[in-house]
Each structure stands twice: as C-alpha cells, then as structure tokens.
Design a protein around this motif. Structure first.
Motif, PDB file in Angstrom:
ATOM      1  N   GLY A 247      -0.039  44.709  26.555  1.00 56.41           N
ATOM      2  CA  GLY A 247      -0.256  43.298  26.250  1.00 56.41           C
ATOM      3  C   GLY A 247       0.967  42.467  26.608  1.00 56.41           C
ATOM      4  N   VAL A 248       1.514  41.754  25.633  1.00 58.56           N
ATOM      5  CA  VAL A 248       2.594  40.808  25.910  1.00 58.56           C
ATOM      6  C   VAL A 248       3.985  41.379  25.631  1.00 58.56           C
ATOM      7  CG1 VAL A 248       1.058  38.863  25.391  1.00 58.56           C
ATOM      8  CG2 VAL A 248       2.533  39.793  23.577  1.00 58.56           C
ATOM      9  N   GLU A 249       4.050  42.648  25.199  1.00 57.66           N
ATOM     10  CA  GLU A 249       5.341  43.226  24.822  1.00 57.66           C
ATOM     11  C   GLU A 249       6.126  43.686  26.044  1.00 57.66           C
ATOM     12  OE1 GLU A 249       8.185  46.372  24.160  1.00 57.66           O
ATOM     13  OE2 GLU A 249       6.166  46.769  24.952  1.00 57.66           O
ATOM     14  N   TYR A 250       7.427  43.330  26.070  1.00 60.81           N
ATOM     15  CA  TYR A 250       8.309  43.688  27.172  1.00 60.81           C
ATOM     16  C   TYR A 250       9.641  44.121  26.576  1.00 60.81           C
ATOM     17  CZ  TYR A 250      11.348  42.955  31.285  1.00 60.81           C
ATOM     18  OH  TYR A 250      12.269  43.105  32.293  1.00 60.81           O
ATOM     19  N   TYR A 251       9.866  45.429  26.492  1.00 63.89           N
ATOM     20  CA  TYR A 251      11.097  45.976  25.927  1.00 63.89           C
ATOM     21  C   TYR A 251      11.451  45.336  24.586  1.00 63.89           C
ATOM     22  CZ  TYR A 251      11.624  48.044  30.542  1.00 63.89           C
ATOM     23  OH  TYR A 251      11.416  48.751  31.695  1.00 63.89           O
ATOM     24  N   GLY A 252      10.440  45.263  23.713  1.00 59.29           N
ATOM     25  CA  GLY A 252      10.633  44.736  22.375  1.00 59.29           C
ATOM     26  C   GLY A 252      10.584  43.229  22.263  1.00 59.29           C
ATOM     27  N   LYS A 253      10.457  42.539  23.398  1.00 59.91           N
ATOM     28  CA  LYS A 253      10.385  41.078  23.406  1.00 59.91           C
ATOM     29  C   LYS A 253       8.969  40.615  23.750  1.00 59.91           C
ATOM     30  CE  LYS A 253      14.865  39.798  23.080  1.00 59.91           C
ATOM     31  NZ  LYS A 253      15.392  38.778  22.138  1.00 59.91           N
ATOM     32  N   LEU A 254       8.697  39.359  23.491  1.00 61.69           N
ATOM     33  CA  LEU A 254       7.479  38.706  23.955  1.00 61.69           C
ATOM     34  C   LEU A 254       7.751  38.129  25.338  1.00 61.69           C
ATOM     35  CD1 LEU A 254       4.826  36.982  23.893  1.00 61.69           C
ATOM     36  CD2 LEU A 254       6.086  35.328  22.503  1.00 61.69           C
TER      37      LEU A 254
ATOM     38  N   LEU B  88       3.002  31.085  17.782  1.00 64.74           N
ATOM     39  CA  LEU B  88       2.320  30.745  19.032  1.00 64.74           C
ATOM     40  C   LEU B  88       0.841  31.122  19.009  1.00 64.74           C
ATOM     41  CD1 LEU B  88       5.070  31.938  21.563  1.00 64.74           C
ATOM     42  CD2 LEU B  88       4.833  29.721  20.436  1.00 64.74           C
ATOM     43  N   GLY B  89       0.378  31.663  17.884  1.00 68.21           N
ATOM     44  CA  GLY B  89      -1.028  32.035  17.790  1.00 68.21           C
ATOM     45  C   GLY B  89      -1.366  33.282  18.576  1.00 68.21           C
ATOM     46  N   ILE B  90      -0.385  34.172  18.739  1.00 73.55           N
ATOM     47  CA  ILE B  90      -0.604  35.420  19.465  1.00 73.55           C
ATOM     48  C   ILE B  90      -0.989  36.499  18.451  1.00 73.55           C
ATOM     49  CG2 ILE B  90       0.486  37.216  20.878  1.00 73.55           C
ATOM     50  CD1 ILE B  90       2.347  35.042  21.975  1.00 73.55           C
ATOM     51  N   PRO B  91      -2.142  37.115  18.598  1.00 69.57           N
ATOM     52  CA  PRO B  91      -2.561  38.133  17.622  1.00 69.57           C
ATOM     53  C   PRO B  91      -1.631  39.339  17.626  1.00 69.57           C
ATOM     54  CG  PRO B  91      -4.051  38.084  19.516  1.00 69.57           C
ATOM     55  CD  PRO B  91      -3.149  36.898  19.651  1.00 69.57           C
ATOM     56  N   GLU B  92      -1.441  39.941  16.445  1.00 71.53           N
ATOM     57  CA  GLU B  92      -0.581  41.118  16.336  1.00 71.53           C
ATOM     58  C   GLU B  92      -1.042  42.232  17.263  1.00 71.53           C
ATOM     59  OE1 GLU B  92      -0.082  42.542  12.389  1.00 71.53           O
ATOM     60  OE2 GLU B  92       0.511  40.593  11.556  1.00 71.53           O
ATOM     61  N   SER B  93      -2.350  42.318  17.459  1.00 73.03           N
ATOM     62  CA  SER B  93      -2.913  43.394  18.278  1.00 73.03           C
ATOM     63  C   SER B  93      -2.522  43.271  19.748  1.00 73.03           C
ATOM     64  CB  SER B  93      -4.443  43.386  18.169  1.00 73.03           C
ATOM     65  OG  SER B  93      -4.965  42.130  18.598  1.00 73.03           O
TER      66      SER B  93
ATOM     67  N   GLY C  68      18.429  25.902  28.287  1.00 76.12           N
ATOM     68  CA  GLY C  68      17.003  25.671  28.052  1.00 76.12           C
ATOM     69  C   GLY C  68      16.755  25.144  26.641  1.00 76.12           C
ATOM     70  N   TRP C  69      15.661  24.384  26.478  1.00 73.95           N
ATOM     71  CA  TRP C  69      15.310  23.882  25.154  1.00 73.95           C
ATOM     72  C   TRP C  69      15.005  25.058  24.228  1.00 73.95           C
ATOM     73  CZ3 TRP C  69      16.733  19.108  25.175  1.00 73.95           C
ATOM     74  CH2 TRP C  69      16.490  18.268  26.258  1.00 73.95           C
ATOM     75  N   GLU C  70      15.457  24.974  22.984  1.00 74.63           N
ATOM     76  CA  GLU C  70      15.248  26.064  22.026  1.00 74.63           C
ATOM     77  C   GLU C  70      13.779  26.269  21.698  1.00 74.63           C
ATOM     78  OE1 GLU C  70      17.635  25.527  18.591  1.00 74.63           O
ATOM     79  OE2 GLU C  70      19.549  25.806  19.646  1.00 74.63           O
ATOM     80  N   ASP C  71      12.973  25.225  21.835  1.00 70.50           N
ATOM     81  CA  ASP C  71      11.547  25.341  21.514  1.00 70.50           C
ATOM     82  C   ASP C  71      10.677  25.467  22.764  1.00 70.50           C
ATOM     83  OD1 ASP C  71      11.970  22.756  22.420  1.00 70.50           O
ATOM     84  OD2 ASP C  71      10.670  21.808  20.921  1.00 70.50           O
ATOM     85  N   ASN C  72      11.235  26.011  23.845  1.00 67.16           N
ATOM     86  CA  ASN C  72      10.442  26.163  25.066  1.00 67.16           C
ATOM     87  C   ASN C  72       9.233  27.074  24.865  1.00 67.16           C
ATOM     88  OD1 ASN C  72      11.608  24.403  26.881  1.00 67.16           O
ATOM     89  ND2 ASN C  72      12.932  25.940  27.840  1.00 67.16           N
ATOM     90  N   ASP C  73       9.333  28.003  23.910  1.00 66.83           N
ATOM     91  CA  ASP C  73       8.152  28.833  23.641  1.00 66.83           C
ATOM     92  C   ASP C  73       6.998  27.977  23.138  1.00 66.83           C
ATOM     93  OD1 ASP C  73       9.512  28.292  21.249  1.00 66.83           O
ATOM     94  OD2 ASP C  73       9.048  30.245  20.362  1.00 66.83           O
ATOM     95  N   ILE C  74       7.283  27.049  22.242  1.00 67.80           N
ATOM     96  CA  ILE C  74       6.245  26.138  21.733  1.00 67.80           C
ATOM     97  C   ILE C  74       5.782  25.195  22.842  1.00 67.80           C
ATOM     98  CG2 ILE C  74       5.806  24.175  20.192  1.00 67.80           C
ATOM     99  CD1 ILE C  74       5.788  26.713  18.631  1.00 67.80           C
ATOM    100  N   ARG C  75       6.714  24.646  23.592  1.00 68.51           N
ATOM    101  CA  ARG C  75       6.391  23.648  24.614  1.00 68.51           C
ATOM    102  C   ARG C  75       5.436  24.221  25.670  1.00 68.51           C
ATOM    103  NH1 ARG C  75      10.497  22.164  27.701  1.00 68.51           N
ATOM    104  NH2 ARG C  75       9.956  19.951  27.921  1.00 68.51           N
TER     105      ARG C  75
ATOM    106  N   THR D 104       9.161  37.876  16.657  1.00 64.96           N
ATOM    107  CA  THR D 104       8.819  37.093  15.465  1.00 64.96           C
ATOM    108  C   THR D 104       8.180  35.760  15.805  1.00 64.96           C
ATOM    109  OG1 THR D 104      11.047  36.144  15.415  1.00 64.96           O
ATOM    110  CG2 THR D 104      10.677  38.157  14.144  1.00 64.96           C
ATOM    111  N   ARG D 105       8.217  35.340  17.086  1.00 70.07           N
ATOM    112  CA  ARG D 105       7.623  34.057  17.479  1.00 70.07           C
ATOM    113  C   ARG D 105       6.125  34.162  17.724  1.00 70.07           C
ATOM    114  NH1 ARG D 105       9.299  30.162  15.802  1.00 70.07           N
ATOM    115  NH2 ARG D 105       8.591  28.854  17.544  1.00 70.07           N
ATOM    116  N   CYS D 106       5.577  35.358  17.728  1.00 72.78           N
ATOM    117  CA  CYS D 106       4.161  35.523  18.063  1.00 72.78           C
ATOM    118  C   CYS D 106       3.246  34.741  17.121  1.00 72.78           C
ATOM    119  CB  CYS D 106       3.782  36.999  18.045  1.00 72.78           C
ATOM    120  SG  CYS D 106       4.455  37.942  19.443  1.00 72.78           S
ATOM    121  N   ALA D 107       3.484  34.822  15.825  1.00 75.01           N
ATOM    122  CA  ALA D 107       2.604  34.136  14.874  1.00 75.01           C
ATOM    123  C   ALA D 107       2.616  32.636  15.105  1.00 75.01           C
ATOM    124  CB  ALA D 107       3.034  34.464  13.444  1.00 75.01           C
TER     125      ALA D 107
END
Length: 512
Positions: free
Chosen positions: A223-230, A212-217, A136-143, A207-210
């Motif tokens: 929310g979006v947390e899954y076993y320590g991952k986004l 992607l514009g995902i609020p810390e809250s 997979g592309w390394e920037d798929n989170d951004i894409r 660490t990718r949340c910021a």
C-alpha cells in the motif's frame, strides 16, 4: 479577480463546447488533468511547462480540463474565476469550493479554493529553493492530500459540477493519493499516474495517516508504506491503473537500484505487468527562433545574424568581454542532481581554452554561493544570474553556442530541446530523456560517466567542432530541424487512455 454566482456559471458552462469534441476520429474522453503547478500562473520546474502544453495538445482530441490549487498567483491573475462547485471535508482535510477559469484559448482550469491552504507568499511547495526540501510547507501533506481528494471527489461526481471526468491524469507525488482515495471508496475510475521526478516522493510520518483519511489497512508494503514512512509517490504507483514517465530510457532506468529511489522493485513489477511506460515530453510552437518575441532578434538556420545579436546581448547583460570564442550556458535549477558541481570544476579549463560561461537559475544556497565566487574569480568570462527570467532564459538559449546539462539523472529534460531548437548544442550526460533526444555528434554531445574527465572530453569535442566551422553549422542545422513537439505525444496517450478505460469498463465512443 471576480467570483460569479455558481448557477450562472453552470449555465454558461453548459453552452460552452468542450475543446475536445468533434475534431477527429480518435476516441474522445473527458479527462481531468491534475497538477500542483502550471506555467500559465505558477511554475517551479518542467512540470509547470508540461501541465501548460500537454493538455492543450490533447484538447484537439479530448475534453480535457485541469485541476490546480488556487494559489495566490492564480487568485491574483486577470482571468475571471467562477464558483462552480463545493467539496466536503474528510478527516482533517477541510471542505472547499471549486472555481472555474477559462483561458483565452478555451482551456478550462478548475481551481481548488481553500485560502488557508494555498494563498501564501512563496512557491507551490514552500519557501525554500524551488520550494523543495527543508523549505517546504509543514502542512504539505494536508495541502496535497486535499488536492488528491478533490480529484477523486470530482471523478466520483460529488463536486456539484455539470461535468464529470471518465479518467484522471495525475502528476508527481503531490497527486499521488488520488488513485488511492478512489480505490478506498470502491470506485473504478481509471487513472494514469505520471512520474516527472522519482527523487521527490512526498514522505511523511505514519502518524499522519489518520489526519489524511488513509485507512490503517493501507499502511503496508503493498500500500502506502515506504520504509516505515507514508509515501505519496508510492501510493500513486500502487493504485493507479497505469504508470508513465517522461522518456523511454528513464522508464527503464527507474526499474534499477541506481535510479529507482527504493521503488525499483515495485516499478519492475509494474513493468512486468505492462503497466509502466515512457512517453516523451515535447515543446510547443512558441519555441521558434524565427518568430519568438522574447528574442533580441529573430533568426533561422540559414541566417545567423540574429543568433549573433542574441549572443552580443547575453555577453553585455552578463558583463562578459567581447569574444570570438564559444559561449557556454547552463539554464537550470542549481542543485546536485543537475551536475552543477561538474560545471564549476570544468570552468577553469573552459575559460583557459577561450570559452565563456553564463548561468541562470536558483537552487541550493551553497551552490549559489559557489557560482557567485566563480563569477568573481573570472570577471568578463563567467556571468551568473541567481533567479529565473523567461525572457533572459530564451535569449540565452538563442545566444549560446553550447548548453551544459551534466545531470546525474534526467527523467526527460526540456532545456536540451529548447537549446537545440535555438541552435545551441547540448553537452549532456547519457541518461534518461537526454539520451533519447540528443544524437551524439549530430545534434549535441553525450558523455557516459558522471565525472570531470568524461565531461571534459565532451567539452573538448565541442571546442573542436566549434573551430571546424562547416561541421559546427551542420550540427546546428541538424539540431534546429529535429522536432520534439507535443503532437508526438497525442497518439500514445490517447491509446493508453483508451486501453485503461476499456479495462475499467468505461465506454469510449469515437468522436466526430
């Protein structure tokens, strides 16, 4: 591909009648169908077929339009692209433009024009087998965050379009952040999130949340947390108005630990709230052996000469010897989920009993190598094509006697529907959509345990039926006349759209 002036494009769109207006008494809505792939231009799996067929079926009752990244295949297509809007950036997600394409049948596809993200050599998700996993592309989170944000911006009326959806229909993990972006902006646009395969979740480091514009809250268990991952997939499930999947059985299965991929607890809560349902996929009118131009020769349930001609072609194409025995086929991604290992284990017994076997598809390199070795071991009895070709696949459905689908899990499956329509009886694990679309002993064969003994019992039953000519042809006819068409999905989706829109306070006038 050419690009037109946005103002000219807007004036042109303003005079184009939406495909969903004035065609029925069903409630008509403006719906944006968001997908990372569509068979018209780029397809990895069943989602590509769904994204091409389902919106077209729904267009009889709704003004439905598609949002898709402008991959290289899209930009290089002969369909004209008109620039119609602009989207601002957010966090590390770049600004981009929106183009519009109008297909020959009137379907409007909005494409996300962002060359640095989407115009690459490779598949929608990357360069690996099917675009998944390590390839997979390394920037798929951004894409795909950019795709999700675009959907939310369009729904919010911030794209400069002359059209604004009343509802979003989002597909799989790549679109999972869209309802979350809506919620974080305080918007109440209703959304349907469809799970096509829960196993692919779009997991990234916290660490990718910021970026992607995902609020810390939002990074917590609710929310979006899954076993320590986004998790993009979890975001879609949590924030969407309603979650659907592609068969009734799979909708129940994913609420269990065995099939829930760690999300079963959340999905049980959704089910208890009445916000999880299964709506089966279907196939379109092109899957008709009487008229399909891909086939070597057409045929029907009352004339098998064409089916024999397709079988002869497949045997010749795959280097198989002439045979009076049954022809088995596997048309699939060659990955562990699909049970390819079981087929490889069963192959010696199948060949010894007088059967032949053809494979078409690609996937894990290790599995592909095993298939090549199998073909070398059984020349004239086993044929393998690594890759995919639509013409060849259709001829295989048409020419084979039995289709092998020992999937460990299968949310819906389309191959068994294609095979049945073309008189090839599926032999499948009783799971997900396979259990819902195959009537054991009538339109195919089902087995209960994912092991060689259970699979071989079903194969032996198939051999027995093959040699009982009258029963074999009766099953073929039953399979060919059992229709799983996209038309069956219109009413349940329309009812769902209306329900969640009313809950969100969106007025839904009746069309016509």
């Amino acid at each position: 591909m050419t690009l037109e002036d946005p103002e000219i494009a807007r004036r042109g769109d303003a005079h184009r009648k939406p495909p969903g207006t004035g065609t029925s008494n069903h409630p008509s809505q403006r719906i944006l169908f968001v997908t990372p792939e569509i068979a018209d231009f780029v397809k990895v799996g069943g989602l590509g077929d769904v994204s091409s067929a389902l919106p077209r079926a729904l267009a009889a009752h709704h003004d439905i339009r598609i949002l898709l990244p402008a991959y290289r295949e899209v930009r290089n297509s002969p369909v004209n692209i008109r620039r119609v809007g602009h989207l601002p950036g957010h966090a590390d997600l770049p600004a981009c433009e929106i183009g519009a394409m109008t297909c020959g049948d009137g379907l409007v596809i909005y494409v996300l024009l962002c060359p640095e993200l989407y115009e690459r050599e490779g598949g929608p998700y990357g360069t690996g087998p099917g675009g998944y996993g390590s390839g997979g592309w390394e920037d798929n989170d951004i894409r795909f965050a950019r795709l999700s944000l675009a959907a939310a911006q369009i729904a919010a009326g911030r794209a400069g379009l002359d059209w604004q959806p009343q509802l979003l229909h989002l597909n799989d993990w790549a679109c999972g952040l869209a309802p979350a972006y809506l919620a974080w902006q305080g918007l109440t646009v209703p959304s349907v999130f469809t799970i096509h395969n829960l196993a692919y979740q779009g997991l990234y480091d916290q660490t990718r949340c910021a970026a992607l514009g995902i609020p810390e809250s939002a990074f917590h268990i609710d929310g979006v947390e899954y076993y320590g991952k986004l998790s993009f997939m979890k975001a879609g499930i949590v924030y969407a108005s309603h979650v659907t999947t592609v068969s009734a059985t799979y909708a129940q299965e994913i609420t269990t630990p065995e099939f829930g991929c760690g999300l079963d607890g959340l999905l049980r809560c959704k089910a208890d709230q009445g916000r999880l349902s299964g709506i089966p996929n279907g196939i379109d009118d092109s899957w008709d052996p009487r008229t399909d131009a891909h086939l070597v020769q057409a045929f029907s349930a009352n004339d098998w000469r064409g089916k024999r001609a397709n079988a002869d072609y497949v045997r010749h194409r795959f280097g198989l010897a002439p045979s009076a025995g049954p022809l088995f086929a596997m048309v699939s991604r060659m990955v562990h989920q699909k049970g390819v290992d079981l087929v490889i284990e069963a192959a010696p017994s199948l060949v010894q009993a007088g059967g032949q076997l053809v494979f078409i598809g690609s996937g894990e390199r290790r599995v592909e190598a095993q298939l090549d070795r199998l073909a070398e071991r059984y020349p004239g009895a086993v044929g393998v094509y690594i890759g995919f070709d639509e013409d060849e696949a259709r001829c295989i459905y048409a020419g084979s006697d039995f289709l092998l689908m020992p999937s460990r899990f299968e949310p819906c499956g389309l191959s068994q529907m294609y095979a049945q329509r073309f008189g090839s009886l599926p032999i499948a694990h009783r799971t997900g959509g396979l259990a819902d679309t195959i009537e054991d002993g009538v339109t195919g064969f089902l087995f209960d345990e994912v092991n060689l003994a259970s699979f071989m019992q079903a194969i032996q039953q198939a051999f027995s039926v093959y040699h009982s000519t009258e029963l074999f042809y009766a099953m073929r006819r039953a399979a060919m006349t059992g229709r799983y068409h996209w038309r069956q999905s219109i009413a349940p989706y329309t009812q769902l759209y209306q329900k969640i829109s009313e809950e969100a306070g969106v007025e839904v006038p009746a069309s016509g």
